[in-house]
Design an enzyme around this catalytic site. Structure first.
Site, PDB file in Angstrom:
ATOM      1  N   GLN A  95       0.838  -1.195   0.000  1.00  0.00           N
ATOM      2  CA  GLN A  95       0.000   0.000   0.000  1.00  0.00           C
ATOM      3  C   GLN A  95       0.873   1.245   0.000  1.00  0.00           C
ATOM      4  O   GLN A  95       1.843   1.346   0.743  1.00  0.00           O
ATOM      5  CB  GLN A  95      -0.915   0.010   1.234  1.00  0.00           C
ATOM      6  N   HIS A 101      -9.152   4.039   0.449  1.00  0.00           N
ATOM      7  CA  HIS A 101      -9.658   4.028  -0.928  1.00  0.00           C
ATOM      8  C   HIS A 101     -10.019   2.609  -1.322  1.00  0.00           C
ATOM      9  O   HIS A 101      -9.324   1.662  -0.974  1.00  0.00           O
ATOM     10  CB  HIS A 101      -8.645   4.629  -1.909  1.00  0.00           C
ATOM     11  N   HIS A 103     -10.634  -0.039  -4.333  1.00  0.00           N
ATOM     12  CA  HIS A 103     -10.323  -0.332  -5.734  1.00  0.00           C
ATOM     13  C   HIS A 103     -11.525  -1.005  -6.378  1.00  0.00           C
ATOM     14  O   HIS A 103     -12.091  -1.935  -5.798  1.00  0.00           O
ATOM     15  CB  HIS A 103      -9.137  -1.304  -5.836  1.00  0.00           C
TER      16      HIS A 103
END
Ligand SMILES: [Zn+2]
Length: 151
Positions: A95, A101, A103
């Site tokens: 990461q 976030h 994906h």
């Protein structure tokens, strides 16, 4: 200057032309690293800096996941995906950004997608800008889910 790239995008300081969707709480941008076979890989992230899902309020998590679902449908229209794989990292070894976030990876038969993915390549800015435009257009007119009205 905020050192977090996602916060800078959220604040409109960078990459405004990459943003495919923006609400008060979330935004959608094409991923920097993508596999050629999964063109259109996008990220859904909160506007505010939230590092982990455990730090996020449930309403925000709900909006992030619902938006990820919308992005998945838009990827079918924009990039010819037949489905999606959705995931997020939390302090994973590979990461890069500590701003939550999700994906959303557009999937196609025979794409040989796997995780972690050694085939992800940095996409050039123009390619990502075009992907953002395609997603934005598809998000404005969501495709049918194909479930029809019968039943
Ligand atoms: Zn941030």
């Amino acid at each position: 200057m905020d050192p977090c790239p996602f916060c800078r995008i959220a604040a409109g300081l960078e990459d405004a032309d990459l943003v495919a969707l923006r609400t008060d709480r979330v935004l959608v941008v094409p991923a920097l690293r993508q596999r050629r076979r999964n063109r259109g890989h996008a990220l859904v992230l909160p506007v505010d800096h939230v590092a982990r899902t455990a730090d996020a309020d449930p309403a925000l998590l709900g909006e992030i996941l619902r938006t990820a679902g919308r992005v998945g449908l838009a990827q079918r229209a924009a990039f010819g995906a037949t489905g999606t794989t959705t995931f997020l990292n939390e302090d994973a070894p590979d990461q890069v950004l500590p701003h939550l976030h999700v994906h959303v990876v557009p999937r196609r038969a025979g794409d040989r997608f796997r995780m972690p993915d050694p085939e992800g390549e940095v996409q050039d800015r123009e390619e990502r800008r075009l992907q953002g435009l395609a997603l934005a257009a598809a998000l404005r007119s969501p495709p049918s889910t194909g479930s029809g009205g019968r039943g």
